[in-house]
Design an enzyme around this catalytic site. Structure first.
Site: not given
Ligand SMILES: Cc1ncc(COP(=O)(O)O)c(C=O)c1O
Length: 393
Positions: A89, A111, A377
């Site tokens: 993020k 948000e 992620s």
């Molecule tokens: C670690 C992590 N992965 C994935 C996501 C999902 O978001 P996005 O689909 O925008 O990557 C989030 C959302 O808060 C997250 O904290």
């Protein structure tokens, strides 16, 4: 067919800017400026310097040897979990805070669901000395308490969203309401590839650093810049958009988007938007959306706060309907099992969102010589409570 955005702000039939008149000046100001600002050499220089020295990029592309042996394929993990603040993020919030400053905004709203985007926003506001207000569903405030504490320590005000399912979509509604009331001095940092044009494209471009790095890192390690598969979880879709971005038009690279099936796709407690969704409008964009017969949004459910969203970004709606990406839905239980497996086999505690992407390894057989890049992620610190409860640790 292209899988990128067109000049009107659409991915195929999805996207656009369906916004109330009172929001039009804010969104239009951004639309007119974002590409210009991003193309400025000074902007690029500042963005890249912060990604390097503040975020800690490039994030490693790690060959997961034991996992690869178990699943008989070559598995690489793109380690966004090692970024400052613990997830992908921050790539986007660094970009957007620089954008906000250039547009002369000094109040930031956001948000958040899992709290990762809220923490990333509070972080860049502290870095730049800007006021920060984060809207968060009451349920998410309870299940992501460590991140709420982090935001407060970083100087942000965390305001609860008390309506609807009291999760991400409701927090987004509150943020939009705030922006309507504060059009001049405020920039709204949206945390995923959702919202009215130009947000999905702008956020995808800020996250595109992920696939840019995968290309050269893979070249160094494997002699090719092309993986066979890229796997990423999808809430709104920003880590997937970043991991897919430079491969979108190259069909040799297969894209796998992973959604949350919750307690089962057809259990009534799920967030498997692509399978269950129909075309609709949410938060300013035309996309696939879980809804009732008469168009009311269905409350989503997932054990992971970051995947608990009834829609999906327009890029992903297009990737789904065009067949460019394969969509796989993973249950809570399977995600949790895969998360624990990564802990035990590689010594990495993943965010539960990322565990959904890892669970694809249980569900799909990959050829032994295939290069499979999984977007890790985020890290699991924020999810310890949930892991502890689930496994009775
Ligand atoms: C670690 C992590 N992965 C994935 C996501 C999902 O978001 P996005 O689909 O925008 O990557 C989030 C959302 O808060 C997250 O904290």
């Amino acid at each position: 067919m292209t899988y990128n955005i067109d000049e009107k702000g659409y991915y195929g039939e999805f996207g656009g800017a369906f916004i109330p008149e009172m929001l039009y000046p804010n969104v239009e100001e951004l639309r007119q400026n974002y590409l210009k600002v991003m193309a400025e050499p000074e902007f690029q220089e500042e963005f890249n310097a912060l990604l390097k020295d503040y975020v800690g990029r490039p994030s490693p592309l790690y060959f997961a040897k034991r996992l690869s042996e178990k699943y008989h394929t070559k598995i690489y993990l793109k380690r966004e979990d090692l970024n400052h603040t613990g997830a992908h993020k921050i790539n986007n919030t660094i970009g957007q805070i620089l954008m906000a400053k250039r547009l002369g905004k000094h109040r930031i709203i956001a948000e958040t669901g899992a709290g990762q985007h809220g923490v990333a926003t509070a972080t860049v506001c502290a870095l730049m000395g800007l006021e920060c207000i984060v809207y968060m569903g009451e349920i998410d405030i309870a299940r992501q308490a460590p991140n709420v504490a982090r935001m407060k320590m970083l100087g942000a005000k965390v305001l609860p969203a008390l309506s609807g399912s009291r999760t991400l979509k409701d927090a987004t509604n509150e943020a939009i309401r705030d922006w309507i009331n504060n059009p001049v001095d405020t920039h709204y940092i949206i945390g995923s590839v959702v919202g009215p044009h130009p947000y999905p494209d702008m956020v995808a471009r800020f996250q595109a650093i992920v696939s840019e790095e995968i290309q050269w890192q893979l070249k160094e390690k494997e002699g090719t810049s092309k993986p066979d598969y890229v796997v990423a979880c999808v809430g709104g879709g920003s880590n997937a958009a970043g991991a897919f971005y430079h491969f979108l038009e190259d069909k040799d690279v297969k894209l796998i988007a992973v959604e949350a099936a919750g307690k089962g796709v057809h259990s009534g407690e799920s967030a498997a938007t692509s399978v269950l969704g129909k075309e609709g409008i949410i938060h300013g964009s035309k996309t696939l959306l879980m809804q009732t017969q008469d168009g009311q949004i269905t409350e989503p459910y997932s054990i992971s706060a970051g995947l608990d969203y009834p829609g999906v970004g327009p890029m992903h709606a297009h990737l789904y309907t065009s067949g460019r990406a394969e969509f796989i839905a993973i249950t809570d239980d399977d995600a949790m099992t895969s998360g624990l497996e990564l802990c035990k086999m590689e010594g990495i505690i993943p965010a539960i969102e990322s565990s959904h992407a890892l669970a694809v390894l249980q569900h799909k057989k990959f050829p032994p010589d295939a290069i499979v890049v999984v977007s890790l992620s985020g890290r699991g610190d924020k999810d310890l409570e949930t892991y502890i409860k689930h496994f009775k640790l």
